[in-house]
Scaffold this motif. Structure first.
Motif, PDB file in Angstrom:
ATOM      1  N   VAL A   1      22.777   3.226  -3.745  1.00 38.62           N
ATOM      2  CA  VAL A   1      21.796   3.080  -4.806  1.00 38.62           C
ATOM      3  C   VAL A   1      20.392   3.061  -4.232  1.00 38.62           C
ATOM      4  CG1 VAL A   1      22.105   0.553  -4.744  1.00 38.62           C
ATOM      5  CG2 VAL A   1      21.101   1.627  -6.765  1.00 38.62           C
ATOM      6  N   MET A   2      19.445   3.585  -5.013  1.00 36.88           N
ATOM      7  CA  MET A   2      18.047   3.636  -4.595  1.00 36.88           C
ATOM      8  C   MET A   2      17.145   3.283  -5.760  1.00 36.88           C
ATOM      9  SD  MET A   2      15.915   6.732  -2.754  1.00 36.88           S
ATOM     10  CE  MET A   2      15.506   7.746  -4.161  1.00 36.88           C
ATOM     11  N   THR A   3      16.001   2.708  -5.431  1.00 36.29           N
ATOM     12  CA  THR A   3      14.913   2.559  -6.384  1.00 36.29           C
ATOM     13  C   THR A   3      13.624   2.989  -5.702  1.00 36.29           C
ATOM     14  OG1 THR A   3      13.838   1.059  -7.967  1.00 36.29           O
ATOM     15  CG2 THR A   3      14.348   0.150  -5.797  1.00 36.29           C
ATOM     16  N   SER A   4      12.626   3.306  -6.489  1.00 36.57           N
ATOM     17  CA  SER A   4      11.326   3.661  -5.920  1.00 36.57           C
ATOM     18  C   SER A   4      10.228   3.121  -6.810  1.00 36.57           C
ATOM     19  CB  SER A   4      11.182   5.177  -5.780  1.00 36.57           C
ATOM     20  OG  SER A   4      11.123   5.791  -7.062  1.00 36.57           O
ATOM     21  N   SER A   5       9.051   2.963  -6.227  1.00 32.09           N
ATOM     22  CA  SER A   5       7.896   2.493  -6.982  1.00 32.09           C
ATOM     23  C   SER A   5       6.655   2.714  -6.133  1.00 32.09           C
ATOM     24  CB  SER A   5       8.064   1.009  -7.349  1.00 32.09           C
ATOM     25  OG  SER A   5       7.120   0.628  -8.328  1.00 32.09           O
ATOM     26  N   SER A   6       5.534   2.214  -6.607  1.00 31.64           N
ATOM     27  CA  SER A   6       4.297   2.179  -5.840  1.00 31.64           C
ATOM     28  C   SER A   6       3.776   0.749  -5.866  1.00 31.64           C
ATOM     29  CB  SER A   6       3.253   3.140  -6.427  1.00 31.64           C
ATOM     30  OG  SER A   6       3.713   4.483  -6.355  1.00 31.64           O
ATOM     31  N   SER A   7       2.996   0.413  -4.913  1.00 37.57           N
ATOM     32  CA  SER A   7       2.539  -0.908  -4.496  1.00 37.57           C
ATOM     33  C   SER A   7       2.718  -2.072  -5.473  1.00 37.57           C
ATOM     34  CB  SER A   7       1.095  -0.787  -4.058  1.00 37.57           C
ATOM     35  OG  SER A   7       0.986   0.263  -3.113  1.00 37.57           O
ATOM     36  N   PRO A   8       1.995  -2.143  -6.630  1.00 36.73           N
ATOM     37  CA  PRO A   8       2.184  -3.296  -7.511  1.00 36.73           C
ATOM     38  C   PRO A   8       3.577  -3.340  -8.126  1.00 36.73           C
ATOM     39  CG  PRO A   8       0.702  -1.703  -8.528  1.00 36.73           C
ATOM     40  CD  PRO A   8       0.933  -1.248  -7.125  1.00 36.73           C
TER      41      PRO A   8
ATOM     42  N   SER B   1       2.765   4.295  -1.532  1.00 38.62           N
ATOM     43  CA  SER B   1       1.753   3.244  -1.662  1.00 38.62           C
ATOM     44  C   SER B   1       0.424   3.754  -2.224  1.00 38.62           C
ATOM     45  CB  SER B   1       1.494   2.601  -0.305  1.00 38.62           C
ATOM     46  OG  SER B   1       2.701   2.168   0.277  1.00 38.62           O
ATOM     47  N   ARG B   2      -0.247   2.857  -2.949  1.00 36.70           N
ATOM     48  CA  ARG B   2      -1.566   3.127  -3.510  1.00 36.70           C
ATOM     49  C   ARG B   2      -2.493   1.945  -3.223  1.00 36.70           C
ATOM     50  NH1 ARG B   2      -0.461   2.780 -10.017  1.00 36.70           N
ATOM     51  NH2 ARG B   2      -2.035   1.166 -10.314  1.00 36.70           N
ATOM     52  N   GLY B   3      -3.774   2.138  -3.517  1.00 43.29           N
ATOM     53  CA  GLY B   3      -4.775   1.123  -3.196  1.00 43.29           C
ATOM     54  C   GLY B   3      -4.674  -0.105  -4.079  1.00 43.29           C
ATOM     55  N   GLY B   4      -4.990  -1.252  -3.516  1.00 44.63           N
ATOM     56  CA  GLY B   4      -5.006  -2.530  -4.224  1.00 44.63           C
ATOM     57  C   GLY B   4      -6.162  -3.358  -3.702  1.00 44.63           C
ATOM     58  N   PRO B   5      -6.102  -4.678  -3.901  1.00 37.15           N
ATOM     59  CA  PRO B   5      -5.017  -5.465  -4.484  1.00 37.15           C
ATOM     60  C   PRO B   5      -4.974  -5.366  -6.013  1.00 37.15           C
ATOM     61  CG  PRO B   5      -6.826  -6.904  -3.864  1.00 37.15           C
ATOM     62  CD  PRO B   5      -7.195  -5.530  -3.391  1.00 37.15           C
ATOM     63  N   GLY B   6      -3.973  -6.049  -6.600  1.00 34.21           N
ATOM     64  CA  GLY B   6      -3.791  -5.958  -8.040  1.00 34.21           C
ATOM     65  C   GLY B   6      -3.353  -4.565  -8.441  1.00 34.21           C
TER      66      GLY B   6
ATOM     67  N   VAL C   1       8.356   3.605   3.576  1.00 31.13           N
ATOM     68  CA  VAL C   1       6.971   3.476   3.135  1.00 31.13           C
ATOM     69  C   VAL C   1       6.218   4.769   3.433  1.00 31.13           C
ATOM     70  CG1 VAL C   1       4.803   2.220   3.450  1.00 31.13           C
ATOM     71  CG2 VAL C   1       6.965   0.981   3.515  1.00 31.13           C
ATOM     72  N   GLY C   2       5.659   5.354   2.404  1.00 35.20           N
ATOM     73  CA  GLY C   2       4.777   6.510   2.572  1.00 35.20           C
ATOM     74  C   GLY C   2       3.597   6.338   1.651  1.00 35.20           C
ATOM     75  N   ASP C   3       2.411   6.714   2.091  1.00 36.73           N
ATOM     76  CA  ASP C   3       1.255   6.584   1.199  1.00 36.73           C
ATOM     77  C   ASP C   3       1.259   7.696   0.149  1.00 36.73           C
ATOM     78  OD1 ASP C   3      -0.616   8.899   2.063  1.00 36.73           O
ATOM     79  OD2 ASP C   3      -0.050   7.965   3.959  1.00 36.73           O
ATOM     80  N   GLY C   4       0.360   7.595  -0.799  1.00 43.24           N
ATOM     81  CA  GLY C   4       0.315   8.550  -1.898  1.00 43.24           C
ATOM     82  C   GLY C   4       0.178   9.996  -1.461  1.00 43.24           C
TER      83      GLY C   4
ATOM     84  N   ILE D   1       5.392   4.719 -12.265  1.00 38.76           N
ATOM     85  CA  ILE D   1       4.099   4.280 -11.751  1.00 38.76           C
ATOM     86  C   ILE D   1       3.573   5.365 -10.817  1.00 38.76           C
ATOM     87  CG2 ILE D   1       5.149   2.958  -9.870  1.00 38.76           C
ATOM     88  CD1 ILE D   1       2.771   1.003 -10.050  1.00 38.76           C
ATOM     89  N   THR D   2       2.306   5.680 -10.931  1.00 35.61           N
ATOM     90  CA  THR D   2       1.658   6.668 -10.065  1.00 35.61           C
ATOM     91  C   THR D   2       1.377   6.007  -8.712  1.00 35.61           C
ATOM     92  OG1 THR D   2       0.615   7.558 -12.039  1.00 35.61           O
ATOM     93  CG2 THR D   2      -0.348   8.208  -9.946  1.00 35.61           C
ATOM     94  N   PRO D   3       1.530   6.737  -7.575  1.00 40.58           N
ATOM     95  CA  PRO D   3       1.744   8.181  -7.407  1.00 40.58           C
ATOM     96  C   PRO D   3       3.172   8.568  -6.996  1.00 40.58           C
ATOM     97  CG  PRO D   3       0.763   7.253  -5.432  1.00 40.58           C
ATOM     98  CD  PRO D   3       1.001   6.104  -6.360  1.00 40.58           C
TER      99      PRO D   3
END
Length: 352
Positions: A73-80, A105-110, A167-170, A29-31
């Motif tokens: 163990v680690m996982t990563s993703s962006s907001s949704p 993190s990226r812009g939302g919601p959804g 937590v870090g933004d894009g 998932i971007t970013p």
């Protein structure tokens, strides 16, 4: 040790490996995509396991299993994507398993957009999953700080047997800066006698789950968890205060937004306006005690965020009615402009 120029997401991956991460489960998932790409390339070379799951839900449950077997163990993703992991995160916290979760993190919601945002503050600090649980949440402002915190976070997670979120933004995921990989801060860790690695006929079987049908036992378990969270509040708070002496106004900001505010502070100095900054490094536990260092010269507080107002609630709690609290934010992937922040500060100070 020399510094190396790296992209944020790739630096996170390298820091995780050097921090002892042996297993990574994720989904694109971007970013944040460069992070799993980096792990896919590097982990097999370095005695680690990378697996792209079929979904975010599958990835977080793989984290649960790996942590239960004692792996770092680690996982990563962006907001949704983090939103999809919330049930598993609650399970992991309830089962007292250590792991590291990165949200770029990226812009939302959804589904929103792919531009940077800080609108996941509630999600990370209040918990999007069910029950009385907490994550220790770091919010670095530079790639060097990100690298240091990622490396340390595996030790912290093991120490408390609890998930740690970073937590870090894009922007911080996509920017490039020179970083130095230092040795992580070691803690006195207990042997993982609770792991599910087979009894080998030498002990009783270990069972790891988060199910407790007896309400009295579940309450007792929650009291035990709360005691651990109280320890985190006592021992793990991190923050940075800048230019507080004689400040007329104090800004609260975190992550890359705080970097913008620091530039604003320097520009306002040239205009004879003295502004301070409180930068939370741990979003939870929130550094309430940092606000006790605000001087008598301060007339008001301003929370500046890449959201429509989430950390501002904690700023109001920390203020405890001692100062009026104002807010300025951009959202949807828009980044606060220095001139707009300056205008807001001048407006609060009476149009100076």
């Amino acid at each position: 040790m020399s510094k190396v120029l790296m992209k944020g997401n790739e630096a996170i991956g390298e820091a995780a490996i050097r921090g002892g991460c042996k297993y990574f489960f994720g989904y694109p998932i971007t970013p944040q995509n460069e992070l799993p790409e980096y792990m896919a390339k590097e982990m097999p070379k370095r005695d680690g396991v990378f697996l792209q799951a079929e979904s975010e839900v599958a990835a977080i449950n793989m984290v649960y299993g790996s942590a239960g077997a004692g792996g770092r163990v680690m996982t990563s993703s962006s907001s949704p994507g983090i939103a999809l992991k919330q049930e598993g995160i609650s399970y992991i916290a309830g089962a007292e398993l250590p792991c590291v979760i990165v949200n770029i993190s990226r812009g939302g919601p959804g589904l929103g957009g792919i531009q940077p945002s800080q609108a996941d503050y509630f999600q990370s600090t209040r918990g999007g999953g069910n029950g009385d649980y907490r994550l220790l949440v770091y919010a670095p402002a530079t790639l060097q700080e990100m690298v240091d915190l990622v490396m340390d976070s595996f030790e912290v997670a093991d120490y408390y047997r609890n998930p740690v979120m970073i937590v870090g933004d894009g922007m911080i995921g996509q920017m490039m800066e020179p970083v130095e990989f230092r040795e992580p801060k070691k803690r006195e860790l207990k042997e993982k006698t609770w792991v599910t690695t087979g009894t080998k006929g030498q002990r009783k079987p270990n069972i790891i789950n988060s199910l407790a049908l007896d309400p009295a036992k579940l309450e007792e378990h929650n009291f035990k968890l709360q005691k651990k969270y109280n320890e985190m509040e006592k021992n793990e708070v991190m923050y940075e205060n800048t230019n507080l002496e004689n400040a007329e106004l104090v800004v609260a900001a975190y992550g890359t937004t705080a970097r913008i505010v620091k530039n604003v502070i320097e520009e306002l100095k040239e205009e004879g306006i003295n502004v301070g900054l409180i930068r939370p490094i741990t979003l939870w536990p929130f550094p309430t005690k940092a606000f006790d260092e605000i001087p008598d010269s301060t007339k008001a507080l301003l929370s500046v965020e890449m959201s429509l107002g989430q950390m501002v609630d904690d700023v109001k709690i920390a203020s405890n009615g001692r100062w009026p609290v104002h807010f300025y934010g951009r959202t949807g992937g828009m980044i606060p402009e220095p001139e707009d922040i300056k205008s807001k500060i001048k407006e609060i100070l009476g149009g100076r």
